[in-house]
Design an enzyme around this catalytic site. Structure first.
Site, short mmCIF file in Angstrom:
data_model
loop_
_atom_site.label_atom_id
_atom_site.label_comp_id
_atom_site.label_asym_id
_atom_site.label_seq_id
_atom_site.Cartn_x
_atom_site.Cartn_y
_atom_site.Cartn_z
N TYR A 181 -62.57 -103.13 55.58
CA TYR A 181 -62.06 -103.98 56.68
C TYR A 181 -61.15 -103.17 57.61
O TYR A 181 -61.15 -103.39 58.82
CB TYR A 181 -61.29 -105.19 56.13
CG TYR A 181 -62.18 -106.27 55.58
CD1 TYR A 181 -62.78 -107.20 56.43
CD2 TYR A 181 -62.43 -106.37 54.22
CE1 TYR A 181 -63.61 -108.19 55.94
CE2 TYR A 181 -63.26 -107.36 53.71
CZ TYR A 181 -63.84 -108.27 54.58
OH TYR A 181 -64.67 -109.25 54.09
N LYS A 190 -71.27 -107.08 53.33
CA LYS A 190 -70.59 -105.78 53.38
C LYS A 190 -70.19 -105.38 51.97
O LYS A 190 -69.98 -106.29 51.17
CB LYS A 190 -69.37 -105.79 54.30
CG LYS A 190 -68.39 -106.97 54.18
CD LYS A 190 -67.74 -107.32 52.91
CE LYS A 190 -66.84 -106.41 52.17
NZ LYS A 190 -66.25 -107.02 50.94
P1 NAD Z 1 -69.93 -112.70 42.62
O1 NAD Z 1 -69.84 -111.88 41.39
O2 NAD Z 1 -69.12 -113.94 42.69
O3 NAD Z 1 -71.44 -113.10 42.92
C1 NAD Z 1 -72.49 -112.15 42.81
C2 NAD Z 1 -73.77 -112.89 42.52
O4 NAD Z 1 -74.82 -111.92 42.36
C3 NAD Z 1 -73.72 -113.72 41.24
O5 NAD Z 1 -74.30 -114.98 41.47
C4 NAD Z 1 -74.57 -112.93 40.27
O6 NAD Z 1 -75.22 -113.75 39.32
C5 NAD Z 1 -75.58 -112.28 41.20
N1 NAD Z 1 -76.21 -111.08 40.64
C6 NAD Z 1 -77.51 -110.77 40.79
N2 NAD Z 1 -77.82 -109.66 40.12
C7 NAD Z 1 -76.69 -109.26 39.51
C8 NAD Z 1 -76.38 -108.16 38.66
N3 NAD Z 1 -77.30 -107.24 38.32
N4 NAD Z 1 -75.12 -108.04 38.23
C9 NAD Z 1 -74.17 -108.92 38.59
N5 NAD Z 1 -74.42 -109.99 39.38
C10 NAD Z 1 -75.67 -110.15 39.84
O7 NAD Z 1 -69.55 -111.72 43.83
P2 NAD Z 1 -69.17 -112.15 45.30
O8 NAD Z 1 -67.70 -112.19 45.44
O9 NAD Z 1 -69.94 -113.36 45.68
O10 NAD Z 1 -69.67 -110.87 46.14
C11 NAD Z 1 -71.04 -110.69 46.47
C12 NAD Z 1 -71.14 -109.82 47.74
O11 NAD Z 1 -70.49 -110.49 48.81
C13 NAD Z 1 -70.47 -108.45 47.62
O12 NAD Z 1 -71.24 -107.47 48.26
C14 NAD Z 1 -69.15 -108.63 48.35
O13 NAD Z 1 -68.67 -107.43 48.95
C15 NAD Z 1 -69.52 -109.64 49.42
N6 NAD Z 1 -68.38 -110.47 49.83
C16 NAD Z 1 -68.12 -110.59 51.16
C17 NAD Z 1 -67.06 -111.35 51.59
C18 NAD Z 1 -66.80 -111.51 53.06
O14 NAD Z 1 -65.77 -112.08 53.42
N7 NAD Z 1 -67.68 -111.07 53.92
C19 NAD Z 1 -66.23 -112.00 50.66
C20 NAD Z 1 -66.54 -111.87 49.30
C21 NAD Z 1 -67.61 -111.11 48.90
#
Ligand code: NAD
Length: 367
Positions: A219, A134
């Site tokens: 949410y 999401k």
């Molecule tokens: P994060 O920054 O920790 O991880 C993102 C990942 O994407 C990294 O490994 C990064 O290297 C990679 N990536 C690939 N291409 C990229 C680019 N062009 N720029 C930046 N990063 C790039 O973020 P996250 O917290 O893991 O969030 C990722 C997704 O998960 C988001 O869409 C967020 O909304 C979702 N999320 C959902 C929940 C949930 O409870 N459902 C919780 C946290 C995050």
């Protein structure tokens, strides 16, 4: 008054699931040994990708078998930690080749928001089921493209709405649908946390598609819909910014918003990147109420009603989610609260309307 008409279909809660008592709904999670396993590759090995991978170790129906990442050192770490074979490792340039890999059934896209649409569509074109985090996309137009692409490819599109499988949430929803609270005419959703590093992608409009609303406010939108069991007809919204340097143009810090529903119910919600521990749902009806705090965090979730606390075992949300998603994809199981692309799209239509309402200052119609 200027209005914008946006189409939303009514939520389709599975009649079968709703007719099941709470204990049976949960026991549906007891899978048999001979059940098939969904073989999943995770794309985006960041903070949430790591959380999902760790949770999947305890899954019965889903198994982490592959990775897609732009960082070779992360791939090496994950290969060792999760016994992932070389042949199931891809990067963002070559992952279309996954179409020739018979050992991967689905790809879970866990990248920054703006990459959800292009990468999900590439996964669908490679003939693999898509599980996407999401918000499903940056706006409803993108969401519609994703739904169409997955339909054309004949693959599932599921959204990582882990709360739709959380036991206490499901029990509150079951009681609401059974009429235990009477007519539920008011929902309050408060969703927020205090965001740190100003250079992170969540504060970059190109990658995030907005601010707190895209990340955490969604949410409350989603919660209002499943707690009330209706789709909103209109929204109004107001934006507040205390730090215009950190929260640049189109990156919202705080938005309050209201939604009106066909029954006459109203929702009053807050989405913010400036307050910690803001995670509360309150549902009030003519005969009773339900309150949840925390309501959407990683848990344990706490829930109580006018009759007392709701007790249910805390299971890591992502473990249950991935087992249930395996059952949806492999067995055609209908979840009590949908997690498909149409469900993700409904939230995006509302997000669009909220941003529009902030701009116009007017009530934006949704039906
Ligand atoms: P994060 O920054 O920790 O991880 C993102 C990942 O994407 C990294 O490994 C990064 O290297 C990679 N990536 C690939 N291409 C990229 C680019 N062009 N720029 C930046 N990063 C790039 O973020 P996250 O917290 O893991 O969030 C990722 C997704 O998960 C988001 O869409 C967020 O909304 C979702 N999320 C959902 C929940 C949930 O409870 N459902 C919780 C946290 C995050």
């Amino acid at each position: 008054m200027r209005t914008r008409r946006i189409f939303i279909k009514r939520a389709g809660l599975s009649t079968l699931a709703l007719s099941l008592p709470f204990s049976d709904t949960l026991s549906a999670m007891n899978f048999k040994k001979e059940d098939k396993v969904l073989r999943v590759a995770i794309m985006g090995l960041g903070s949430y990708g790591n959380r999902v991978a760790e949770a999947m170790v305890n899954c019965k129906r889903a198994k982490l078998v592959g990775v897609i990442s732009g960082t070779p050192s992360k791939i090496e770490d994950w290969k060792k930690k999760y016994s992932i074979p070389d042949k199931n490792c891809y990067n963002y340039e070559n992952f279309d080749q996954i179409k020739d890999n018979p050992d991967i059934d689905a790809v879970y896209v866990i990248t920054p928001n703006s990459l959800h649409k292009p990468y999900s569509i590439r996964v669908a074109k490679a003939g693999k089921h898509v599980i996407c985090e999401k918000p499903m996309a940056l706006n409803a137009a993108e969401g519609r493209e994703m739904v169409a692409a997955c339909k054309a490819a004949g693959v599932h599109l599921l959204v990582g709405y882990r709360m739709h499988f959380e036991a206490k949430t499901m029990e509150v929803v079951r009681r609401q649908r059974a009429g235990e609270f009477g007519e539920t005419l008011f929902f309050q959703g408060l969703s927020g946390f205090r965001i740190g590093d100003p250079t992170q992608w969540r504060l970059n409009y190109e990658l995030a598609g907005g601010g707190s609303m895209m990340d955490i406010g969604i949410y409350s939108i989603n919660g209002a819909r499943y707690m009330l069991g209706e789709e909103p007809l209109w929204v109004t919204a107001q934006e507040m910014k205390t730090d215009p340097v950190k929260f640049k143009e189109n990156v919202d810090e705080t938005i309050t918003f209201q939604m009106g529903f066909p029954s006459g119910a109203v929702a009053s919600c807050l989405s913010t990147y400036s307050l910690n521990n803001l995670d509360k749902f309150f549902l009030n009806g003519t005969k009773g109420f339900a309150e949840m705090q925390p309501s959407t965090g990683y848990g344990p979730i706490k829930a109580w009603t006018n009759k007392g606390p709701i007790d249910a075992e805390h299971i890591t949300h992502q473990t249950t989610q991935m087992d249930e998603m395996a059952a949806i994809i492999l067995d055609g199981k209908k979840p009590m609260i949908p997690v498909d692309g149409e469900e993700g799209l409904r939230d995006l239509v509302i997000v669009d309307a909220i941003y529009q309402a902030v701009k116009t200052g007017e009530k934006e119609m949704i039906a």
